[in-house]
Scaffold this active site. Structure first.
Site, mmCIF file in Angstrom:
data_model
loop_
_atom_site.group_PDB
_atom_site.id
_atom_site.type_symbol
_atom_site.label_atom_id
_atom_site.label_comp_id
_atom_site.label_asym_id
_atom_site.label_seq_id
_atom_site.Cartn_x
_atom_site.Cartn_y
_atom_site.Cartn_z
ATOM 1 N N HIS A 69 25.642 -34.998 15.784
ATOM 2 C CA HIS A 69 26.405 -35.979 16.551
ATOM 3 C C HIS A 69 27.395 -36.766 15.684
ATOM 4 O O HIS A 69 28.229 -37.509 16.212
ATOM 5 C CB HIS A 69 25.458 -36.938 17.299
ATOM 6 C CG HIS A 69 24.872 -38.029 16.469
ATOM 7 N ND1 HIS A 69 23.640 -37.928 15.860
ATOM 8 C CD2 HIS A 69 25.344 -39.257 16.144
ATOM 9 C CE1 HIS A 69 23.380 -39.041 15.211
ATOM 10 N NE2 HIS A 69 24.399 -39.877 15.367
ATOM 11 N N ASP A 116 19.329 -32.136 16.785
ATOM 12 C CA ASP A 116 20.447 -32.820 16.137
ATOM 13 C C ASP A 116 20.417 -32.551 14.631
ATOM 14 O O ASP A 116 20.045 -33.413 13.833
ATOM 15 C CB ASP A 116 20.359 -34.322 16.441
ATOM 16 C CG ASP A 116 21.617 -35.086 16.065
ATOM 17 O OD1 ASP A 116 22.634 -34.437 15.771
ATOM 18 O OD2 ASP A 116 21.565 -36.329 16.082
ATOM 19 N N SER A 221 22.970 -42.539 10.620
ATOM 20 C CA SER A 221 22.821 -41.204 11.196
ATOM 21 C C SER A 221 23.111 -40.118 10.167
ATOM 22 O O SER A 221 24.036 -40.234 9.355
ATOM 23 C CB SER A 221 23.775 -41.036 12.377
ATOM 24 O OG SER A 221 23.423 -41.867 13.449
#
Length: 274
Positions: A69, A116, A221
């Site tokens: 992402h 992910d 992230s």
């Protein structure tokens, strides 16, 4: 009609109230410089400037692992920086790379961040130094942490719900949350899958009954989640509900993707530590 100054004061009070009621991200500590030599900063390039967007970690001489992402429109205008501690200070330990290839897991689901996981092939092999080293990643059949076990992570992500960023790398120890809680409707519901670990650290502030929490947030992230020094997870959507007690950080379980990773990277040489 209220004065301009009065309106500004009222807005400030409202913002403070929102932060106070949302258990804004608290905690973590600055890492010892270059004590996590596998850490990568994925940076957006605009002219002569670069800005940190996501984390990653070095898993091979030419490979960095991160989250899908982080690349909603692909890898354009991004570089990878290794050997970094400070986002602002020049460091002779830093190595800057272009992205030669970006491999995103084909089963990634944007609606809930399932699967992910992504791999970046750097434009050249890294120079292994005391500040740039490969980290071990848990493979299929390995032991993942279970409920209440401590795991740790690091990143240059936001330190509050207003998006404030640290100058230097921060690190954080959290505890794995029972997956039965994470799958409840008041936590993540059916968005939570078997490919995920959720974790945070909840504690009572001294002198107060009000619970606080430590957690990952936006900008973390793609960074690693480690258990006993081995990467077991990737920071996934921990940044969406920063600091809320029933929204622990979510991490992709890397051992579920061993075959996919091997198919892309192939056999990796053993890289001795510097």
């Amino acid at each position: 009609m209220a004065s301009k100054g009065g309106m500004i004061a009222a807005v400030a009070v409202c913002i403070f109230a929102l932060i106070s009621q949302s258990e804004a991200v608290i905690g973590g500590r600055e890492a010892v410089a270059h004590s996590r030599p596998y850490m990568a900063s994925i940076q957006l390039v605009a002219g002569e400037q670069r800005s940190h967007e996501c984390g990653g970690f070095l898993v091979g001489e030419q490979w960095v692992m991160t989250a899908v992402h982080c690349f909603p429109q692909g890898a354009g205008n991004r570089k990878v920086v290794l050997g970094m501690h400070s986002l602002t200070e020049p460091e002779d330990t830093q190595q800057v790379f272009d992205i030669l290839e970006l491999h995103t897991n084909p089963t990634y689901r944007a609606e809930n961040y399932d699967n992910d996981i992504a791999l970046i092939k750097l434009d050249r092999p890294v120079n292994i130094t005391s500040a740039v080293q490969v980290v071990r990643v848990l493979r299929s059949g390995g032991t993942n942490p279970t409920t209440d076990e401590q795991v740790d992570t690091a990143g240059w992500g936001a330190t509050d719900n207003l998006g404030s960023r640290p100058v230097n790398l921060k690190e954080l120890t959290v505890e794995v949350v029972d997956p039965m809680f994470c799958g409840r409707s008041d936590y993540f519901g059916n968005r939570y899958t078997r490919n995920m670990i959720c974790a945070h650290h909840v504690y009572n502030k001294p002198g107060s009954r009000r619970q606080q929490k430590e957690d990952t947030c936006g900008g973390d992230s793609g960074g690693p989640l480690l258990f006993k020094g081995v990467v077991v997870g990737i920071v996934s959507n921990g940044g969406i509900k920063c600091g809320q007690l029933r929204k622990p950080g979510i991490y992709t379980i890397v051992s579920h993707y061993t075959a996919w990773l091997d198919g892309i990277m192939g056999p990796q040489p053993t890289v001795p530590p510097q």
